[in-house]
Design a protein around this motif. Structure first.
Motif, PDB file in Angstrom:
ATOM      1  N   UNK A 112      -9.166  -8.538  12.031  1.00  0.00           N
ATOM      2  CA  UNK A 112      -8.541  -9.305  10.944  1.00  0.00           C
ATOM      3  C   UNK A 112      -7.936  -8.314   9.931  1.00  0.00           C
ATOM      4  N   UNK A 113      -7.155  -8.815   8.993  1.00  0.00           N
ATOM      5  CA  UNK A 113      -6.509  -7.922   8.016  1.00  0.00           C
ATOM      6  C   UNK A 113      -7.546  -7.151   7.180  1.00  0.00           C
ATOM      7  N   UNK A 114      -8.575  -7.816   6.620  1.00  0.00           N
ATOM      8  CA  UNK A 114      -9.561  -7.024   5.845  1.00  0.00           C
ATOM      9  C   UNK A 114     -10.277  -5.985   6.715  1.00  0.00           C
TER      10      UNK A 114
ATOM     11  N   UNK B  87       0.817  -1.214   0.000  1.00  0.00           N
ATOM     12  CA  UNK B  87       0.000   0.000   0.000  1.00  0.00           C
ATOM     13  C   UNK B  87       0.846   1.256   0.000  1.00  0.00           C
ATOM     14  N   UNK B  88       1.797   1.320   0.937  1.00  0.00           N
ATOM     15  CA  UNK B  88       2.606   2.548   1.057  1.00  0.00           C
ATOM     16  C   UNK B  88       3.407   2.778  -0.232  1.00  0.00           C
ATOM     17  N   UNK B  89       4.004   1.704  -0.732  1.00  0.00           N
ATOM     18  CA  UNK B  89       4.790   1.844  -1.966  1.00  0.00           C
ATOM     19  C   UNK B  89       3.884   2.269  -3.125  1.00  0.00           C
ATOM     20  N   UNK B  90       2.698   1.643  -3.220  1.00  0.00           N
ATOM     21  CA  UNK B  90       1.781   1.981  -4.325  1.00  0.00           C
ATOM     22  C   UNK B  90       1.375   3.444  -4.269  1.00  0.00           C
ATOM     23  N   UNK B  91       1.022   3.916  -3.065  1.00  0.00           N
ATOM     24  CA  UNK B  91       0.540   5.298  -2.932  1.00  0.00           C
ATOM     25  C   UNK B  91       1.650   6.278  -3.312  1.00  0.00           C
ATOM     26  N   UNK B  92       2.840   6.079  -2.743  1.00  0.00           N
ATOM     27  CA  UNK B  92       3.931   7.026  -3.035  1.00  0.00           C
ATOM     28  C   UNK B  92       4.402   6.912  -4.490  1.00  0.00           C
TER      29      UNK B  92
ATOM     30  N   UNK C   3      -4.990  -0.386  -3.411  1.00  0.00           N
ATOM     31  CA  UNK C   3      -3.847  -1.229  -3.025  1.00  0.00           C
ATOM     32  C   UNK C   3      -4.271  -2.279  -2.001  1.00  0.00           C
ATOM     33  N   UNK C   4      -5.171  -1.899  -1.088  1.00  0.00           N
ATOM     34  CA  UNK C   4      -5.677  -2.882  -0.110  1.00  0.00           C
ATOM     35  C   UNK C   4      -6.424  -4.002  -0.841  1.00  0.00           C
ATOM     36  N   UNK C   5      -7.266  -3.611  -1.789  1.00  0.00           N
ATOM     37  CA  UNK C   5      -8.033  -4.633  -2.526  1.00  0.00           C
ATOM     38  C   UNK C   5      -7.075  -5.541  -3.300  1.00  0.00           C
ATOM     39  N   UNK C   6      -6.068  -4.894  -3.901  1.00  0.00           N
ATOM     40  CA  UNK C   6      -5.080  -5.644  -4.693  1.00  0.00           C
ATOM     41  C   UNK C   6      -4.373  -6.710  -3.855  1.00  0.00           C
ATOM     42  N   UNK C   7      -4.000  -6.344  -2.626  1.00  0.00           N
ATOM     43  CA  UNK C   7      -3.186  -7.280  -1.845  1.00  0.00           C
ATOM     44  C   UNK C   7      -3.992  -8.158  -0.886  1.00  0.00           C
TER      45      UNK C   7
ATOM     46  N   UNK D 157     -16.689   2.169  -0.183  1.00  0.00           N
ATOM     47  CA  UNK D 157     -16.273   1.299  -1.294  1.00  0.00           C
ATOM     48  C   UNK D 157     -15.379   0.163  -0.787  1.00  0.00           C
ATOM     49  N   UNK D 158     -14.406   0.515   0.055  1.00  0.00           N
ATOM     50  CA  UNK D 158     -13.479  -0.506   0.559  1.00  0.00           C
ATOM     51  C   UNK D 158     -14.187  -1.459   1.512  1.00  0.00           C
ATOM     52  N   UNK D 159     -15.067  -0.895   2.324  1.00  0.00           N
ATOM     53  CA  UNK D 159     -15.808  -1.731   3.258  1.00  0.00           C
ATOM     54  C   UNK D 159     -16.671  -2.746   2.501  1.00  0.00           C
ATOM     55  N   UNK D 160     -17.328  -2.298   1.425  1.00  0.00           N
ATOM     56  CA  UNK D 160     -18.158  -3.217   0.622  1.00  0.00           C
ATOM     57  C   UNK D 160     -17.307  -4.345   0.057  1.00  0.00           C
ATOM     58  N   UNK D 161     -16.042  -4.024  -0.228  1.00  0.00           N
ATOM     59  CA  UNK D 161     -15.131  -5.022  -0.781  1.00  0.00           C
ATOM     60  C   UNK D 161     -14.580  -5.980   0.266  1.00  0.00           C
ATOM     61  N   UNK D 162     -14.201  -5.436   1.423  1.00  0.00           N
ATOM     62  CA  UNK D 162     -13.434  -6.238   2.372  1.00  0.00           C
ATOM     63  C   UNK D 162     -14.162  -6.617   3.665  1.00  0.00           C
TER      64      UNK D 162
END
Lengths: 52, 370
Positions: free
Chosen positions: B128-130, A15-20, B364-368, B148-153
């Motif tokens: 938890x992580x999500x 996340x941090x890397x992506x944002x920056x 990025x959260x959704x991605x990972x 949006x993120x909450x709906x996803x995770x």
């Protein structure tokens, strides 16, 4: 259930890397496009000056 | 007699529980804040009424096929409404300050550090992580992105994180000043920034395209938010689709805001909301906002070590999106230190960059995680 700290670290690092990275590259791209626009403007101004 | 008895048995009042009434009390408190105190009324009025109505027994409003279920399922669960809100936001956002001073984009990124501070704190508490990611994004101070993120995770946390996000956005004037002042000297706060250069129409038209290319290529899951944000902005900046611009930022925005508010409010059943997690979420919201403010200010100070044109470090605090309130607060703090200081437009740069940064962080959260 134990926390998967390795995954958590990966999530945060990603996340941090992506944002920056995203905003950093956008910064460069916007700076460069701004430079090109100003250059074009300058050239236009030079061309429009009579006797030059 | 039997008919009367059956009719009486079907009255909602027999099924009303103490928990329902506690949720009504919460709804009334939010309504009071919205109506009397002006706290994010556009969202908190529909959200609070959604909570109120969803906690009537036997209505079927939130059961499958019920009206609120339809709002939630087709509008939020399918992730349709937050991007539509972003379309409207894009049609209202002037990226001029960012284009004139692109390094403010870095300050918008820096403010996302609050997201990750809250993420780790939530993990330590036991989320938890999500769930931690969903709570962390409160630090972005961006309601639609949080939803949006909450709906996803973590859909079960949607009510609590949304209310926390919108409540804290209204508390920006209270949260930012002490942290910004703590991390800066009076001399730094008094710094007058050089006037911004004028930005041409061409640059403003190119920006949404450039931003889409860079961000979506790097973080594809942010596409629904970023693409719609930039489309709305292109509508506005192109100057040739006034009808679309107006409908995006007025009628469409207003309609989806009603559906979003009621849909989110309807998720706040007593079972979902009345538990210790909700209290933790509100505490973590403060952590997120505080670190977001601090992140922006500290990175602004760091930037000043390496750049010729110094920025007033206060503008870093405006990276906590909450547009335009955070920028206004920063302007006021700067003017207190130096009445000649006019920081508003400078602070709008990190302010709108923060919106982009939060959408990227969510992507990025959704991605990972997903």
């Amino acid at each position: 259930m134990g926390m998967d700290w390795e995954k958590a670290l990966i999530v945060a690092a990603t996340g941090i890397v992506s944002v920056f990275l995203a905003l950093g590259i956008l910064n460069l791209a916007v700076s460069f496009s701004g430079y090109l626009f100003r250059l074009a403007e300058k050239r236009r101004a030079e061309k429009s000056q009579p006797g030059t | 007699m039997e008919i009367i008895s059956n009719s009486l048995a079907g009255l909602g009042i027999w099924s009303l529980t103490f928990k329902n009434m506690v949720m009504w009390l919460i709804a009334f408190t939010l309504m009071h804040l919205a109506i009397k105190k002006g706290v994010e009324p556009l969202l908190l009025v529909p959200i609070s009424f959604g909570i109120f109505a969803a906690n009537f027994p036997l209505t079927g409003l939130t059961s499958e096929g019920g009206l609120f279920y339809i709002f939630y399922h087709y509008g939020i669960e399918t992730e349709l409404i937050p991007p539509l809100i972003f379309l409207g936001l894009g049609a209202m956002t002037d990226f001029g300050p960012v284009i004139a001073n692109p390094k403010t984009l870095i300050l918008g990124a820096a403010a996302q550090l609050g997201v990750y501070a809250a993420f780790f704190t939530a993990l330590l508490i036991g989320f938890s992580i999500p769930e931690a990611a969903t709570i962390g994004i409160i630090g972005g101070a961006d309601g639609p992105t949080t939803i949006y993120l909450s709906a996803n995770l973590a859909p079960h946390l949607m009510g609590a994180v949304s209310v926390a996000a919108y409540s804290y956005m209204a508390l920006v004037p209270i949260i930012i000043p002490p942290i910004a002042k703590l991390l800066t000297t009076k001399k730094e706060r008094a710094l007058v920034m050089t006037q911004m250069r004028p930005v041409s129409k061409g640059e403003k038209i190119v920006f949404p395209l450039l931003a889409s290319i860079v961000i979506i290529l790097l973080v594809p899951p942010s596409a629904p938010l970023i693409a719609m944000f930039m489309l709305g902005n292109l509508f506005m900046e192109s100057g040739v689709v006034e009808r679309l611009t107006n409908v995006s930022r007025n009628e469409l925005m207003n309609i989806v805001t009603i559906l979003l508010g009621v849909g989110v409010g309807s998720t706040m059943s007593a079972e979902n909301f009345l538990n210790p997690k909700t209290i933790y979420i509100f505490i973590l919201g403060v952590v997120a906002f505080s670190f977001a403010t601090a992140g922006g200010v500290v990175i602004a100070k760091l930037m000043n070590l390496f750049t010729k044109n110094k920025v007033n470090p206060l503008i870093g605090a405006a990276g906590v999106s909450a547009v335009p309130m955070a920028a206004r607060v920063v302007h006021v703090i700067g003017a207190e230190a130096n009445p000649q200081n006019y920081l508003l437009m400078h602070a709008m740069g990190p302010n709108v960059a923060g919106v982009i940064g939060t959408a990227v962080a969510a992507g990025a959260f959704i991605l990972s995680i997903k």
